[in-house]
Design an enzyme around this catalytic site. Structure first.
Site, PDB file in Angstrom:
ATOM      1  N   LYS A  67       0.838  -1.207   0.000  1.00  0.00           N
ATOM      2  CA  LYS A  67       0.000   0.000   0.000  1.00  0.00           C
ATOM      3  C   LYS A  67       0.871   1.256   0.000  1.00  0.00           C
ATOM      4  CE  LYS A  67      -3.653  -2.615   2.195  1.00  0.00           C
ATOM      5  NZ  LYS A  67      -4.147  -3.127   3.490  1.00  0.00           N
ATOM      6  N   GLN A 111      -4.044  -1.908   9.805  1.00  0.00           N
ATOM      7  CA  GLN A 111      -3.906  -3.207   9.139  1.00  0.00           C
ATOM      8  C   GLN A 111      -4.523  -4.316   9.990  1.00  0.00           C
ATOM      9  OE1 GLN A 111      -2.732  -3.679   5.961  1.00  0.00           O
ATOM     10  NE2 GLN A 111      -3.476  -5.766   6.240  1.00  0.00           N
ATOM     11  N   ASP A 134     -11.150   1.875   4.550  1.00  0.00           N
ATOM     12  CA  ASP A 134     -11.649   0.511   4.368  1.00  0.00           C
ATOM     13  C   ASP A 134     -13.173   0.484   4.245  1.00  0.00           C
ATOM     14  OD1 ASP A 134      -9.434  -1.233   4.224  1.00  0.00           O
ATOM     15  OD2 ASP A 134      -9.078  -1.014   6.383  1.00  0.00           O
TER      16      ASP A 134
END
Ligand SMILES: NC(=O)c1ccc[n+]([C@@H]2O[C@H](COP(=O)([O-])OP(=O)(O)OC[C@H]3O[C@@H](n4cnc5c(N)ncnc54)[C@H](OP(=O)(O)O)[C@@H]3O)[C@@H](O)[C@H]2O)c1
Length: 316
Positions: A67, A111, A134
Site C-alpha cells: 500500500k 492493518q 476501508d
C-alpha cells in the site's frame, strides 16, 4: 513420428471459462485516482493516507509495504505508525486519535488482523468515519445501507467494478453470495441489490444456516464465493455458463487457498483467476476512498465516492 491424438475428448481438467483478471480493472480505477491526485496537488494539497501496523506479522507488514508503494506511485503522502506487538488498546487508540486530529491526514487504515489481545472493532470505532478508507466503520456500513455518501467497503466495491468492467450484467439476474461475513458477503449483498445499472440484482445470501446451499448456488447467474473455506465451491455447485467470482481466500503461511476450486473453470462461463482476481480491485478501491476523503476534506468539488456509486450512476 507419432502425433498426439487430436480428435479425442477434451481432458476433464481443460479450463474453458473466460478469465476475469482484476489487474485491468484496478489500472482503470487507479488511473482515475492519479488524475484526481494531480488536480489536488495543483491546488497545493498533497493527499495523505496514513497506515497503522501493530506487531510483527510478516504478511501484514507485506500488505502495508504494497500500500505504501502504491501510495508513493500515486503521489500520496503515507505517514506510518508501527506499534510493537505488546501495544495496548489505549496505545492503538492514541495513534488513531492523533491521525484523526491531523488535518494533513485524509485517509487512515489499521492493518487487519491486529494481535489477539487487541480489539480491532473497538479501534475501528475510534477512527474518524470520514477517514476510514476501508469503509468498515459502523457509520459507513450504515451509510451504505441507507445509500448515503461515504466510503464503500473495498472488496465489495471492487467486485461490482470488476463485473461492470467486463460488462457482465447483474441487473435483474440472480446473484448468489456464499457467506454473510461483515467484510465481504453482507456488504456485497447490500451493494448489488441497490437500484443502479451495475447492480439492481436479485441477491440471495447463503451461509451455514442454509444446509442445502448448493440448491441456490446452482441456479446463480453470478456466484460470489465469500466463505473463506478452501475449495468449498466445486463444479457441481455452479450452473453451466455462470460467472464465478472468488472472493474468499485463506492463507496457510504464504500459500493462498481460494474458496473456488480451479476445476470450476470447466463449468463456468467466466471466472476470476486463482491469483490476481478480486485482490487488485480491493487495493484500487482503497485508494479511491482515500482520494475521495482528501477531496471532501479540502472541499474539492467532484468527490464521486458516494455509497451506491461504486461503478455507475443511480437509477431513479
Ligand atoms: N480477496 C480480497 O481482497 C478479500 C478481502 C476481504 C476479505 N476476503 C476474504 O473473504 C472471505 C470472507 O470474509 P468475511 O470477513 O466477509 O467473512 P467471515 O466473517 O469469515 O464469514 C464467512 C462466511 O462464510 C460462511 N461459511 C463458512 N463456512 C461455510 C460453509 N461450510 N457453508 C456455508 N457457509 C459457510 C459463514 O457462515 P455463518 O455466518 O453461518 O458462520 C460466514 O457467513 C474471507 O476468506 C476473507 O479472507 C478477501
Amino acid at each position: 513420428m507419432s502425433q498426439p491424438a487430436s480428435n479425442g475428448p477434451e481432458p476433464e481438467s481443460t479450463p474453458s471459462a473466460r478469465l476475469l483478471p482484476g489487474g485491468p480493472v484496478a489500472e482503470r480505477i487507479l488511473a482515475d485516482v492519479a488524475t484526481r491526485v494531480a488536480a489536488l496537488t495543483r491546488e497545493g494539497v498533497t493527499p495523505s493516507l496514513a497506515t497503522v501496523l501493530v506487531g510483527d506479522d510478516d504478511a501484514s507488514a507485506g500488505y502495508i509495504r504494497i500500500k505504501q508503494r502504491q501510495a508513493a506511485e500515486l503521489g500520496f503522502a503515507s505517514p506510518h505508525e508501527h506499534l510493537p506487538a505488546s501495544a495496548t488498546q489505549a496505545d492503538l487508540h492514541a495513534v488513531i486519535t492523533a491521525f484523526n486530529d491531523d488535518p494533513a491526514v485524509h485517509g487512515l487504515l489499521v492493518q487487519h488482523p491486529v494481535p489477539r489481545h487487541l480489539d480491532y472493532d473497538r479501534a475501528l470505532q475510534v477512527m474518524d468515519p470520514d477517514k476510514d478508507v476501508d469503509g468498515m466503520h459502523p457509520l459507513n456500513i450504515g451509510r451504505l445501507a441507507l445509500e448515503l455518501p461515504g466510503p464503500l467497503p473495498c472488496t465489495p466495491a471492487g467486485i461490482e467494478a470488476l463485473l461492470a468492467h467486463y460488462e457482465i450484467p447483474v441487473a435483474g439476474r440472480e446473484v448468489v453470495v456464499l457467506g454473510r461475513g461483515a467484510t465481504l458477503g453482507r456488504p456485497l449483498s447490500i451493494l448489488l441489490a441497490q437500484k443502479r445499472p451495475t447492480a439492481n440484482a436479485a441477491v440471495t445470501v447463503v451461509h451455514t444456516g442454509v444446509g442445502d446451499w448448493p440448491r441456490y448456488t446452482r441456479r446463480a447467474d453470478v456466484l460470489v464465493a465469500a466463505a473463506g473455506v478452501p475449495g468449498i465451491v466445486q463444479p457441481e455447485h455452479v450452473k453451466p455458463g455462470a460467472v464465478v467470482i472468488g472472493g474468499g481466500v485463506r492463507y496457510e503461511g504464504r500459500r493462498l487457498l481460494p474458496d473456488v476450486d480451479e476445476s470450476c473453470a470447466r463449468v463456468a462461463g467466466a471466472i476470476t483467476p486463482r491469483v490476481g482476481g478480486v485482490g487488485p480491485t480491493t487495493v484500487a478501491m482503497l485508494f479511491r476512498n482515500a482520494i475521495t476523503a482528501a477531496e471532501r476534506a479540502v472541499g474539492s468539488a467532484d468527490s464521486a465516492g458516494a455509497a451506491g456509486s461504486a461503478a455507475g450512476e443511480k437509477l431513479r
